[in-house]
Design an enzyme around this catalytic site. Structure first.
Site, short mmCIF file in Angstrom:
data_model
loop_
_atom_site.label_atom_id
_atom_site.label_comp_id
_atom_site.label_asym_id
_atom_site.label_seq_id
_atom_site.Cartn_x
_atom_site.Cartn_y
_atom_site.Cartn_z
N HIS A 61 -2.27 7.26 -4.94
CA HIS A 61 -2.48 6.16 -4.00
C HIS A 61 -2.54 4.86 -4.80
O HIS A 61 -3.12 4.81 -5.89
CB HIS A 61 -3.80 6.35 -3.24
CG HIS A 61 -4.37 5.08 -2.69
ND1 HIS A 61 -5.38 4.38 -3.34
CD2 HIS A 61 -4.07 4.37 -1.57
CE1 HIS A 61 -5.68 3.30 -2.63
NE2 HIS A 61 -4.90 3.26 -1.56
N GLY A 101 -5.30 -3.86 13.43
CA GLY A 101 -4.05 -3.77 12.70
C GLY A 101 -3.12 -2.73 13.28
O GLY A 101 -3.39 -2.11 14.32
N ARG A 102 -2.03 -2.52 12.59
CA ARG A 102 -0.99 -1.60 13.07
C ARG A 102 -1.39 -0.17 12.73
O ARG A 102 -1.40 0.24 11.57
CB ARG A 102 0.34 -1.96 12.43
CG ARG A 102 1.53 -1.21 13.00
CD ARG A 102 2.82 -1.81 12.47
NE ARG A 102 3.97 -1.19 13.09
CZ ARG A 102 4.61 -0.14 12.59
NH1 ARG A 102 4.17 0.41 11.45
NH2 ARG A 102 5.66 0.36 13.20
N SER A 120 0.86 -1.18 0.00
CA SER A 120 0.00 0.00 0.00
C SER A 120 0.89 1.23 0.00
O SER A 120 1.88 1.28 0.74
CB SER A 120 -0.91 0.00 1.23
OG SER A 120 -1.73 1.15 1.25
N ASN A 177 -2.76 0.37 -4.10
CA ASN A 177 -2.84 -0.76 -3.18
C ASN A 177 -3.02 -2.03 -3.98
O ASN A 177 -3.86 -2.09 -4.87
CB ASN A 177 -4.02 -0.57 -2.21
CG ASN A 177 -4.17 -1.72 -1.24
OD1 ASN A 177 -4.69 -2.78 -1.58
ND2 ASN A 177 -3.72 -1.50 -0.01
N VAL A 178 -2.20 -3.03 -3.69
CA VAL A 178 -2.38 -4.36 -4.27
C VAL A 178 -2.30 -5.36 -3.13
O VAL A 178 -1.41 -5.26 -2.28
CB VAL A 178 -1.32 -4.66 -5.36
CG1 VAL A 178 -1.64 -3.93 -6.65
CG2 VAL A 178 0.10 -4.29 -4.90
N ARG A 179 -3.21 -6.32 -3.07
CA ARG A 179 -3.31 -7.13 -1.87
C ARG A 179 -3.86 -8.53 -2.17
O ARG A 179 -4.51 -8.76 -3.19
CB ARG A 179 -4.19 -6.44 -0.83
CG ARG A 179 -5.60 -6.18 -1.32
CD ARG A 179 -6.38 -5.24 -0.39
NE ARG A 179 -7.72 -4.99 -0.89
CZ ARG A 179 -8.03 -4.06 -1.78
NH1 ARG A 179 -7.08 -3.29 -2.28
NH2 ARG A 179 -9.28 -3.89 -2.19
#
Length: 332
Positions: free
Chosen positions: A133, A284-285, A119, A135-137
């Protein structure tokens, strides 16, 4: 449905592929910004399971007025170009999916899960360089798996020809690696992006769109290849803006408008972004989740730009448009 032509990627191959994407993008950003603006690296462990991540964050100089000197900005190639940015890689494994996330995805709470991806967000100093921006997930829980991702552009002073080229590059990626039957075509991804990155309380899109895909779970081999190439395409997508627009001079009015427009970015991320919500719900973090927020932004009460100004021109871009068929005679 599985592919009969290509081997199904393993969990390790997917993880290593995402890590390679992070490395390549970071090399590009360092080289393109002149080599002097380095990132800080934060390696972290996932305390509720195994795995962790690597966060690479850029934070530019903060001297008041430092980036409002037109001569310095346009002539000194050692000027920081990234005010705030980050490229995060993560790979986490948990034995019990948090209940809130389990409910959202209709999966038993005690199911083992794997989540990995990259991300990134780049907030430049120069108002002529758009925020981007990407994001690949990949997510897996029991027998359930899917890929997701996307990229979108948020300019403040957009140029039509550059927006068209951005979308043309995305279409080339989709035409080469995507499939209509796999829901990875340009038309579907663009429509989803226009719908997703919309601020209903403002009646405008967050930017000029791009691609957005979620819950891609057909033909794992082909979908992974598409997501992987989409991640690597970031370099071709952002290089024209970072190289060509960073040297354009700007003044205090433009800088102030940039900070004002960033408030819309913050509103979307905190109110509507699924990734932010999922990260918080899954415990999450926090530092990584909120990395996408800009260093500085402003809100102005009931502000409206004057008509026939470059600031007002932006508003004509903040709606779904068929960018690939725009009349080039009307370039802005």
């Amino acid at each position: 449905m599985t592919s009969t032509n290509e081997p199904i990627p393993t969990e390790e191959e997917i993880k290593n592929g995402f890590k390679f994407i992070q490395d390549e993008i970071c090399k590009f950003l360092i080289t393109t910004t002149g080599g002097h603006q380095q990132y800080s690296e934060d390696k972290w462990d996932y305390t509720k399971g195994s795995g962790g991540g690597i966060s690479r964050v850029w934070e530019g100089k903060e001297e008041e007025g430092f980036y409002l000197n037109q001569d310095y900005q346009s002539q000194n190639n050692k000027c920081d170009k990234i005010e705030k940015g980050g490229v995060n890689f993560s790979y986490i494994v948990g034995s019990n999916l948090p209940s809130a996330a389990a409910t959202q995805f209709k999966i038993a709470p005690d199911t083992k899960y794997i989540a990995t991806g990259v991300s990134l967000v780049i907030h430049p100093y120069n108002p002529n360089v758009p925020t981007i921006h990407m994001n690949v997930r990949y997510f897996e829980a029991g027998d359930v798996w899917w890929f997701g991702g996307g990229v979108d552009l948020t300019p403040v002073y957009p140029k039509l020809d550059q927006v068209v080229e951005f979308h043309s590059t995305l279409k080339k990626v989709c035409d080469q690696y995507g499939q209509e039957e796999n829901k990875t075509s340009y038309a579907l991804g663009k429509a989803e992006c226009d719908s997703y990155f919309f601020l209903p309380h403002r009646g405008e899109t967050r930017g000029v769109g791009g691609l957005f895909f979620d819950h891609l779970k057909s033909d794992k081999a082909k979908t992974w290849k598409f997501i992987y190439q989409l991640g690597l395409s970031f370099i071709d997508l952002y290089k024209p803006f970072l190289v060509n627009n960073s040297s354009i001079s700007y003044d205090k009015v433009q800088r102030e408008y940039q900070l004002y427009r960033r408030s819309r970015y913050v509103e979307f991320n905190l109110l509507f972004d699924r990734g932010t919500k999922f990260g918080i719900l899954s415990e999450g973090r926090t530092e990584s989740i909120l990395m996408s927020l800009p260093a500085v932004c402003k809100w102005k009460y009931n502000y409206k730009p004057e008509e026939n100004t470059p600031e007002a021109n932006l508003l004509t871009f903040l709606r779904p448009r068929d960018w690939l068929n725009e009349n080039q005679e009307n370039k802005n």
